[in-house]
Motif scaffolding. Structure first.
Motif, mmCIF file in Angstrom:
data_model
loop_
_atom_site.group_PDB
_atom_site.id
_atom_site.type_symbol
_atom_site.label_atom_id
_atom_site.label_comp_id
_atom_site.label_asym_id
_atom_site.label_seq_id
_atom_site.Cartn_x
_atom_site.Cartn_y
_atom_site.Cartn_z
ATOM 1 N N ILE A 1 -15.696 -22.357 20.066
ATOM 2 C CA ILE A 1 -16.756 -21.576 20.701
ATOM 3 C C ILE A 1 -17.338 -22.385 21.850
ATOM 4 O O ILE A 1 -17.993 -23.412 21.635
ATOM 5 C CB ILE A 1 -17.854 -21.205 19.695
ATOM 6 C CG1 ILE A 1 -17.268 -20.345 18.569
ATOM 7 C CG2 ILE A 1 -18.983 -20.473 20.388
ATOM 8 C CD1 ILE A 1 -18.215 -20.068 17.449
ATOM 9 N N THR A 2 -17.045 -21.934 23.061
ATOM 10 C CA THR A 2 -17.586 -22.555 24.270
ATOM 11 C C THR A 2 -18.252 -21.470 25.113
ATOM 12 O O THR A 2 -17.975 -20.275 24.924
ATOM 13 C CB THR A 2 -16.461 -23.209 25.107
ATOM 14 O OG1 THR A 2 -15.558 -22.178 25.520
ATOM 15 C CG2 THR A 2 -15.713 -24.266 24.309
ATOM 16 N N PRO A 3 -19.110 -21.885 26.031
ATOM 17 C CA PRO A 3 -19.714 -20.869 26.917
ATOM 18 C C PRO A 3 -18.657 -20.077 27.688
ATOM 19 O O PRO A 3 -18.823 -18.866 27.894
ATOM 20 C CB PRO A 3 -20.597 -21.688 27.844
ATOM 21 C CG PRO A 3 -20.982 -22.879 27.040
ATOM 22 C CD PRO A 3 -19.766 -23.189 26.207
ATOM 23 N N ALA A 4 -17.555 -20.723 28.070
ATOM 24 C CA ALA A 4 -16.502 -20.011 28.806
ATOM 25 C C ALA A 4 -15.860 -18.944 27.921
ATOM 26 O O ALA A 4 -15.588 -17.823 28.375
ATOM 27 C CB ALA A 4 -15.447 -20.991 29.297
ATOM 28 N N VAL B 1 -17.277 -17.442 25.347
ATOM 29 C CA VAL B 1 -18.283 -16.396 25.133
ATOM 30 C C VAL B 1 -18.334 -15.461 26.336
ATOM 31 O O VAL B 1 -18.380 -14.235 26.181
ATOM 32 C CB VAL B 1 -19.673 -17.020 24.848
ATOM 33 C CG1 VAL B 1 -20.743 -15.943 24.828
ATOM 34 C CG2 VAL B 1 -19.660 -17.782 23.547
ATOM 35 N N ARG B 2 -18.276 -16.027 27.548
ATOM 36 C CA ARG B 2 -18.268 -15.177 28.750
ATOM 37 C C ARG B 2 -17.050 -14.275 28.774
ATOM 38 O O ARG B 2 -17.140 -13.092 29.119
ATOM 39 C CB ARG B 2 -18.280 -16.036 30.025
ATOM 40 C CG ARG B 2 -19.634 -16.531 30.415
ATOM 41 C CD ARG B 2 -19.651 -17.075 31.832
ATOM 42 N NE ARG B 2 -18.672 -18.130 32.064
ATOM 43 C CZ ARG B 2 -18.848 -19.415 31.786
ATOM 44 N NH1 ARG B 2 -19.982 -19.823 31.245
ATOM 45 N NH2 ARG B 2 -17.916 -20.298 32.046
ATOM 46 N N GLU B 3 -15.899 -14.813 28.399
ATOM 47 C CA GLU B 3 -14.667 -14.026 28.399
ATOM 48 C C GLU B 3 -14.709 -12.933 27.333
ATOM 49 O O GLU B 3 -14.278 -11.809 27.561
ATOM 50 C CB GLU B 3 -13.475 -14.958 28.145
ATOM 51 C CG GLU B 3 -12.132 -14.269 28.243
ATOM 52 C CD GLU B 3 -10.990 -15.235 27.986
ATOM 53 O OE1 GLU B 3 -10.060 -14.841 27.262
ATOM 54 O OE2 GLU B 3 -11.035 -16.362 28.508
ATOM 55 N N ALA B 4 -15.268 -13.248 26.176
ATOM 56 C CA ALA B 4 -15.284 -12.299 25.055
ATOM 57 C C ALA B 4 -16.325 -11.200 25.233
ATOM 58 O O ALA B 4 -16.102 -10.054 24.844
ATOM 59 C CB ALA B 4 -15.531 -13.042 23.750
ATOM 60 N N THR B 5 -17.461 -11.536 25.816
ATOM 61 C CA THR B 5 -18.560 -10.563 25.885
ATOM 62 C C THR B 5 -18.852 -10.031 27.282
ATOM 63 O O THR B 5 -19.468 -8.981 27.413
ATOM 64 C CB THR B 5 -19.859 -11.183 25.343
ATOM 65 O OG1 THR B 5 -20.234 -12.283 26.177
ATOM 66 C CG2 THR B 5 -19.691 -11.639 23.910
ATOM 67 N N LEU C 1 -26.581 -16.932 29.970
ATOM 68 C CA LEU C 1 -26.663 -16.424 28.595
ATOM 69 C C LEU C 1 -25.532 -16.974 27.733
ATOM 70 O O LEU C 1 -25.703 -17.144 26.522
ATOM 71 C CB LEU C 1 -26.623 -14.898 28.620
ATOM 72 C CG LEU C 1 -26.892 -14.169 27.304
ATOM 73 C CD1 LEU C 1 -28.276 -14.534 26.775
ATOM 74 C CD2 LEU C 1 -26.785 -12.679 27.509
ATOM 75 N N SER C 2 -24.403 -17.272 28.337
ATOM 76 C CA SER C 2 -23.242 -17.709 27.536
ATOM 77 C C SER C 2 -23.521 -19.028 26.809
ATOM 78 O O SER C 2 -23.074 -19.214 25.671
ATOM 79 C CB SER C 2 -22.011 -17.817 28.404
ATOM 80 O OG SER C 2 -22.172 -18.844 29.369
ATOM 81 N N SER C 3 -24.250 -19.935 27.428
ATOM 82 C CA SER C 3 -24.557 -21.208 26.755
ATOM 83 C C SER C 3 -25.479 -20.986 25.564
ATOM 84 O O SER C 3 -25.320 -21.602 24.512
ATOM 85 C CB SER C 3 -25.140 -22.212 27.732
ATOM 86 O OG SER C 3 -26.314 -21.698 28.311
ATOM 87 N N ARG C 4 -26.435 -20.100 25.705
ATOM 88 C CA ARG C 4 -27.332 -19.781 24.581
ATOM 89 C C ARG C 4 -26.578 -19.102 23.454
ATOM 90 O O ARG C 4 -26.806 -19.385 22.283
ATOM 91 C CB ARG C 4 -28.484 -18.881 25.053
ATOM 92 C CG ARG C 4 -29.471 -19.594 25.942
ATOM 93 C CD ARG C 4 -30.593 -18.679 26.433
ATOM 94 N NE ARG C 4 -31.162 -17.881 25.365
ATOM 95 C CZ ARG C 4 -31.674 -16.665 25.545
ATOM 96 N NH1 ARG C 4 -31.668 -16.105 26.754
ATOM 97 N NH2 ARG C 4 -32.181 -15.996 24.530
ATOM 98 N N LEU C 5 -25.659 -18.187 23.810
ATOM 99 C CA LEU C 5 -24.865 -17.498 22.786
ATOM 100 C C LEU C 5 -23.941 -18.479 22.067
ATOM 101 O O LEU C 5 -23.766 -18.410 20.845
ATOM 102 C CB LEU C 5 -24.049 -16.378 23.416
ATOM 103 C CG LEU C 5 -24.821 -15.108 23.757
ATOM 104 C CD1 LEU C 5 -23.970 -14.190 24.636
ATOM 105 C CD2 LEU C 5 -25.238 -14.385 22.496
ATOM 106 N N ALA D 1 -25.935 -20.389 19.603
ATOM 107 C CA ALA D 1 -26.313 -19.574 18.445
ATOM 108 C C ALA D 1 -25.097 -19.333 17.541
ATOM 109 O O ALA D 1 -25.234 -19.296 16.318
ATOM 110 C CB ALA D 1 -26.884 -18.246 18.918
ATOM 111 N N LEU D 2 -23.915 -19.170 18.091
ATOM 112 C CA LEU D 2 -22.703 -18.955 17.295
ATOM 113 C C LEU D 2 -22.285 -20.225 16.568
ATOM 114 O O LEU D 2 -21.728 -20.163 15.469
ATOM 115 C CB LEU D 2 -21.565 -18.466 18.177
ATOM 116 C CG LEU D 2 -21.622 -16.997 18.594
ATOM 117 C CD1 LEU D 2 -20.561 -16.718 19.644
ATOM 118 C CD2 LEU D 2 -21.428 -16.093 17.399
ATOM 119 N N ALA D 3 -22.513 -21.371 17.163
ATOM 120 C CA ALA D 3 -22.099 -22.637 16.579
ATOM 121 C C ALA D 3 -22.909 -22.982 15.341
ATOM 122 O O ALA D 3 -22.447 -23.764 14.514
ATOM 123 C CB ALA D 3 -22.185 -23.751 17.604
ATOM 124 N N THR D 4 -24.095 -22.440 15.212
ATOM 125 C CA THR D 4 -24.932 -22.756 14.052
ATOM 126 C C THR D 4 -24.680 -21.837 12.877
ATOM 127 O O THR D 4 -24.136 -20.821 12.922
ATOM 128 C CB THR D 4 -26.425 -22.674 14.399
ATOM 129 O OG1 THR D 4 -26.722 -21.382 14.883
ATOM 130 C CG2 THR D 4 -26.792 -23.727 15.399
#
Length: 123
Positions: free
Chosen positions: A98-101, A103-107, A113-117, A120-123
């Motif tokens: 799970i990386t910001p990149a 998350v950006r590709e998936a959503t 926002l991708s870094s925050r997501l 949140a996913l990593a926890t």
């Protein structure tokens, strides 16, 4: 019986209203027909003719031309953080880092926002 060539004497207000009708663009038979009505009615006809020329027929009929256009569709509501988080969880499979990149590709979310997501996913 009236003598040949006899014309009724028009009063001064009738002359004024006829001149006004001619200035408004009513000539020929329409001006003669309008000249036979009382001056107050002639004034109403003149104002109606002017309104039709400047604003169109729909404004005279009492309809607003802008109101006849269909309403613009309402913009969709903004996607919330929880919506992006749900989309990211649905797209995640075991073994994916799970990386910001990612998350950006998936959503399709923004960089901020991708870094925050991702956090949140990593926890």
């Amino acid at each position: 019986m009236a003598a040949a060539g006899w014309k009724p004497r028009l009063t001064e207000p009738a002359h004024r209203s006829r001149r006004t009708l001619i200035k408004a663009g009513l000539t020929g038979a329409s001006a003669v027909a309008a000249g036979l009505v009382v001056p107050s009615t002639a004034f109403a006809v003149v104002s109606l003719v002017r309104r039709v020329r400047t604003h169109g027929v729909q404004s005279v009929a009492g309809r607003d031309p802008a109101a006849s256009k269909p309403a613009a569709p309402r913009p969709a509501r903004r996607k919330l953080f929880a919506d992006y988080l749900t989309d990211a969880r649905a797209a995640w499979t075991p073994g994916v880092e799970i990386t910001p990149a990612w998350v950006r590709e998936a959503t399709g979310c923004s960089r901020g926002l991708s870094s925050r997501l991702a956090a949140a996913l990593a926890t």
